[in-house]
Every structure is written in structure tokens, then in C-alpha cells.
Design a protein around this motif. Sequence first.
Motif, PDB file in Angstrom:
ATOM      1  N   UNK A  72     -22.153  86.672  36.611  1.00  0.00           N
ATOM      2  CA  UNK A  72     -22.911  87.140  35.446  1.00  0.00           C
ATOM      3  C   UNK A  72     -24.118  86.253  35.266  1.00  0.00           C
ATOM      4  N   UNK A  73     -25.187  86.794  34.823  1.00  0.00           N
ATOM      5  CA  UNK A  73     -26.418  86.069  34.588  1.00  0.00           C
ATOM      6  C   UNK A  73     -26.941  86.445  33.208  1.00  0.00           C
ATOM      7  N   UNK A  74     -27.080  85.445  32.306  1.00  0.00           N
ATOM      8  CA  UNK A  74     -27.553  85.670  30.937  1.00  0.00           C
ATOM      9  C   UNK A  74     -29.067  85.692  30.943  1.00  0.00           C
ATOM     10  N   UNK A  75     -29.600  86.708  30.340  1.00  0.00           N
ATOM     11  CA  UNK A  75     -31.048  86.878  30.233  1.00  0.00           C
ATOM     12  C   UNK A  75     -31.482  86.688  28.795  1.00  0.00           C
ATOM     13  N   UNK A  76     -32.604  86.086  28.532  1.00  0.00           N
ATOM     14  CA  UNK A  76     -33.075  85.914  27.137  1.00  0.00           C
ATOM     15  C   UNK A  76     -33.434  87.264  26.524  1.00  0.00           C
ATOM     16  N   UNK A  77     -33.267  87.304  25.159  1.00  0.00           N
ATOM     17  CA  UNK A  77     -33.611  88.530  24.441  1.00  0.00           C
ATOM     18  C   UNK A  77     -35.103  88.748  24.467  1.00  0.00           C
ATOM     19  N   UNK A  78     -35.475  89.990  24.388  1.00  0.00           N
ATOM     20  CA  UNK A  78     -36.923  90.258  24.293  1.00  0.00           C
ATOM     21  C   UNK A  78     -37.509  89.714  23.001  1.00  0.00           C
ATOM     22  N   UNK A  79     -38.809  89.470  22.959  1.00  0.00           N
ATOM     23  CA  UNK A  79     -39.425  88.851  21.758  1.00  0.00           C
ATOM     24  C   UNK A  79     -39.238  89.679  20.502  1.00  0.00           C
ATOM     25  N   UNK A  80     -39.214  90.980  20.554  1.00  0.00           N
ATOM     26  CA  UNK A  80     -39.137  91.795  19.343  1.00  0.00           C
ATOM     27  C   UNK A  80     -37.734  91.817  18.733  1.00  0.00           C
ATOM     28  N   UNK A  81     -36.710  91.326  19.429  1.00  0.00           N
ATOM     29  CA  UNK A  81     -35.351  91.359  18.891  1.00  0.00           C
ATOM     30  C   UNK A  81     -34.881  89.986  18.397  1.00  0.00           C
ATOM     31  N   UNK A  82     -35.733  88.950  18.425  1.00  0.00           N
ATOM     32  CA  UNK A  82     -35.339  87.617  17.935  1.00  0.00           C
ATOM     33  C   UNK A  82     -35.217  87.655  16.420  1.00  0.00           C
ATOM     34  N   UNK A  83     -34.108  87.154  15.876  1.00  0.00           N
ATOM     35  CA  UNK A  83     -33.889  87.161  14.425  1.00  0.00           C
ATOM     36  C   UNK A  83     -34.754  86.107  13.752  1.00  0.00           C
ATOM     37  N   UNK A  84     -35.346  86.464  12.649  1.00  0.00           N
ATOM     38  CA  UNK A  84     -36.176  85.455  11.946  1.00  0.00           C
ATOM     39  C   UNK A  84     -35.280  84.429  11.243  1.00  0.00           C
ATOM     40  N   UNK A  85     -35.797  83.229  11.116  1.00  0.00           N
ATOM     41  CA  UNK A  85     -35.044  82.185  10.419  1.00  0.00           C
ATOM     42  C   UNK A  85     -34.997  82.479   8.918  1.00  0.00           C
ATOM     43  N   UNK A  86     -33.816  82.191   8.254  1.00  0.00           N
ATOM     44  CA  UNK A  86     -33.728  82.478   6.810  1.00  0.00           C
ATOM     45  C   UNK A  86     -34.669  81.585   6.030  1.00  0.00           C
ATOM     46  N   UNK A  87     -35.218  82.173   4.997  1.00  0.00           N
ATOM     47  CA  UNK A  87     -36.145  81.419   4.152  1.00  0.00           C
ATOM     48  C   UNK A  87     -35.365  80.486   3.225  1.00  0.00           C
ATOM     49  N   UNK A  88     -35.945  79.364   2.910  1.00  0.00           N
ATOM     50  CA  UNK A  88     -35.300  78.391   2.011  1.00  0.00           C
ATOM     51  C   UNK A  88     -35.223  78.982   0.607  1.00  0.00           C
ATOM     52  N   UNK A  89     -34.083  78.809  -0.111  1.00  0.00           N
ATOM     53  CA  UNK A  89     -33.982  79.361  -1.472  1.00  0.00           C
ATOM     54  C   UNK A  89     -34.960  78.696  -2.417  1.00  0.00           C
ATOM     55  N   UNK A  90     -35.371  79.466  -3.348  1.00  0.00           N
ATOM     56  CA  UNK A  90     -36.331  78.951  -4.331  1.00  0.00           C
ATOM     57  C   UNK A  90     -35.647  77.924  -5.223  1.00  0.00           C
ATOM     58  N   UNK A  91     -36.294  76.856  -5.581  1.00  0.00           N
ATOM     59  CA  UNK A  91     -35.658  75.847  -6.448  1.00  0.00           C
ATOM     60  C   UNK A  91     -35.334  76.436  -7.816  1.00  0.00           C
ATOM     61  N   UNK A  92     -34.133  76.017  -8.347  1.00  0.00           N
ATOM     62  CA  UNK A  92     -33.722  76.496  -9.667  1.00  0.00           C
ATOM     63  C   UNK A  92     -34.607  75.899 -10.736  1.00  0.00           C
ATOM     64  N   UNK A  93     -34.863  76.663 -11.770  1.00  0.00           N
ATOM     65  CA  UNK A  93     -35.718  76.124 -12.848  1.00  0.00           C
ATOM     66  C   UNK A  93     -35.040  74.948 -13.523  1.00  0.00           C
ATOM     67  N   UNK A  94     -35.782  73.935 -13.844  1.00  0.00           N
ATOM     68  CA  UNK A  94     -35.246  72.726 -14.477  1.00  0.00           C
ATOM     69  C   UNK A  94     -34.831  73.034 -15.905  1.00  0.00           C
ATOM     70  N   UNK A  95     -33.612  72.583 -16.275  1.00  0.00           N
ATOM     71  CA  UNK A  95     -33.121  72.776 -17.635  1.00  0.00           C
ATOM     72  C   UNK A  95     -33.716  71.732 -18.561  1.00  0.00           C
ATOM     73  N   UNK A  96     -33.921  72.100 -19.768  1.00  0.00           N
ATOM     74  CA  UNK A  96     -34.485  71.110 -20.705  1.00  0.00           C
ATOM     75  C   UNK A  96     -33.475  69.997 -20.948  1.00  0.00           C
ATOM     76  N   UNK A  97     -33.929  68.792 -21.043  1.00  0.00           N
ATOM     77  CA  UNK A  97     -33.072  67.630 -21.272  1.00  0.00           C
ATOM     78  C   UNK A  97     -32.503  67.677 -22.684  1.00  0.00           C
ATOM     79  N   UNK A  98     -31.167  67.515 -22.782  1.00  0.00           N
ATOM     80  CA  UNK A  98     -30.506  67.512 -24.079  1.00  0.00           C
ATOM     81  C   UNK A  98     -30.539  66.117 -24.672  1.00  0.00           C
ATOM     82  N   UNK A  99     -30.687  66.027 -25.938  1.00  0.00           N
ATOM     83  CA  UNK A  99     -30.699  64.694 -26.562  1.00  0.00           C
ATOM     84  C   UNK A  99     -29.314  64.055 -26.502  1.00  0.00           C
ATOM     85  N   UNK A 100     -29.259  62.805 -26.124  1.00  0.00           N
ATOM     86  CA  UNK A 100     -28.010  62.061 -26.046  1.00  0.00           C
ATOM     87  C   UNK A 100     -27.762  61.362 -27.375  1.00  0.00           C
TER      88      UNK A 100
END
Length: 298
Positions: free
Chosen positions: A57-85
Motif C-alpha cells: 500500500x502507498x499513502x498519497x497526500x490529499x489534494x489541496x481542496x480537501x484539506x480541513x481548515x484549522x479551527x479558529x480560536x474562541x473569542x475571549x469571554x467578556x470580563x465580569x465587573x469586579x465585585x466589592x470585597x
Amino acid sequence: MSIAAGGLQAWPRAATGPIVGLLVTIAVHALLFMVAAGLLPAGQRERQAAAPALVQLKLLPLPPDTVRPEPEAPAPAPALPALPVPTIAAPEIVIAPAPDTPRQPATMAAPPAPTAEEWAFAGSYTLKNSKAYRYTWGQQVRSMMGTAVEGPDQGMVRFRVEIAPDGALARLDTLWSTSPVAERLARQAIAAMPRWPATPTGKPLVFEKTISFTPFASDGPPLYKDDCLPDPPVFSNPFAWDGKSAREAPAATPIEKPDPQALEDCLRQLPRDSIEAEMARDQRIMDQWGWGSGKPGR
């Protein structure tokens, strides 16, 4: 005729060799033909079919149009307001000043001496090895020892006492003592005691008595309500053996039932128990079994 017959019989023997050679040649050609045509026996075909086949058996690379794109990084969560201690104030530690005067040690005054009525009752009470006489004797000794003060001089002493029938002291032995001062004061009090009344039974009275010379404990009056009942049987270990005598199980001691008339007469002679006697009994039980035990007396 005979010559012709003899010639005919000699011919087959002479022609046997060429015939055999011809048959072998035909068999070899037939075998070669079968090998060439694939006509082999069943056993040989199965052995050839069972042989593993090699596959590359001989493994051949996938064609360029079938390569899966890398997942995008999740957007940062909005910062919560600081509660008074909340701020908690530290508790204020207040150190109490040392007292100007040192703490006074605890003390307990000597109990009053027995009265003449109490001695008269003690001299006539015969139940339970003259219980009233033994208690009154100990109360008399403690009353003559003075005030008990908290400190190294406090303690207890236990005596073995023998009193003659006329009330005189026949023998006094110290079994143990936790304070030499308590033992010395108790012996001085016994030596200075007045003449005691005669024993209730008219026989020598032998008993053991603990004198407590501490500011935290006192020997309270005893209870008399159960003195008419027979003593419970003494426990005997059925497995104890001295290794020499014959091993025999001890016979169970039956509990004696008192005579109804004698029990009624005995109950009439008993004095009325006081609240102090009940409190002293409860105190002794709690000191022996702990304050976490069940109801007193059970």
C-alpha cells in the motif's frame, strides 16, 4: 508348429522394455501438460490458496481542496465587573491585666461531728455490717481533722479498722495514702477520739474506710432503703483454674428470697433517706461511671 509357438512366446518378453519406456514418456508429458494447464490435485491447490498474499500500500497526500481548515480560536469571554470585597474588622483582643492579688486556694471546712442521736442510731443498726456505725465513725474522724485546703497537703487515706465489741479501737492499718499530711491528721484524730459506743452486734467490727481530706469531695450519708434485700451473689469466674485440682464448673448460687414477714419487719426499722443521701449516691455513681452514662443507679 512348435517352432512358431516358441517364437510367439518369446516375442512379448523381448518387447516389454520399449513398451514400459513409452508409457513413462506419456505419463511425464501428461503431468507437464497438467502443470501448464493448472490442473493440479485438490490438496496442492488448497496449500497454494492458503499461502498469504503480499499487498503493498502507498499513502498519497490529499489534494489541496480537501484539506480541513484549522479551527479558529474562541473569542475571549467578556470580563465580569469586579465585585466589592467587604472588609471585616479584626476583632479587638483585650488582654486582662493580671490580678493584683493571687487566687485564693479552695477550702472546705470540716463537717460537723455526729450528734448523740446519730451515735445512738449507729449503735443499734445491725444491717449491712453495721453500715450506720461505719459511716458515723468516718464522719467523726473527718470532723476532727480541720479545714482541707487546696494544695500539696490535700489527699485521701484508706484504713483497715477493727473495733472491739466494747467500742475500743483494736487495730488500725493504713492500706494506702495519697498525702502524708492527711494520714497524719487522720491518725491524730483517731487517737484523740472519745470512747465510741459498743458495736451493734456485740462482736468485733472489721471494715475498711477512706477518709477524704480534699476541698472538692466529702463522704455523704449512705442510703438505707435497700438494706433489707439480700446481697447479690458474688461473681465467680467459671474459667479460673489453678492447674492442679479437678476442673469442675462452679454451681450457680441461687438468690435467696427473703421471708415476707421478716422483710416487712425489717422495712419498718429503716430510717427515712434524706436528699443529701440521694445526692451523695448520685455523685458516687457519676464519679465511678462518668457523667455520660445513663440514669443513675442503672
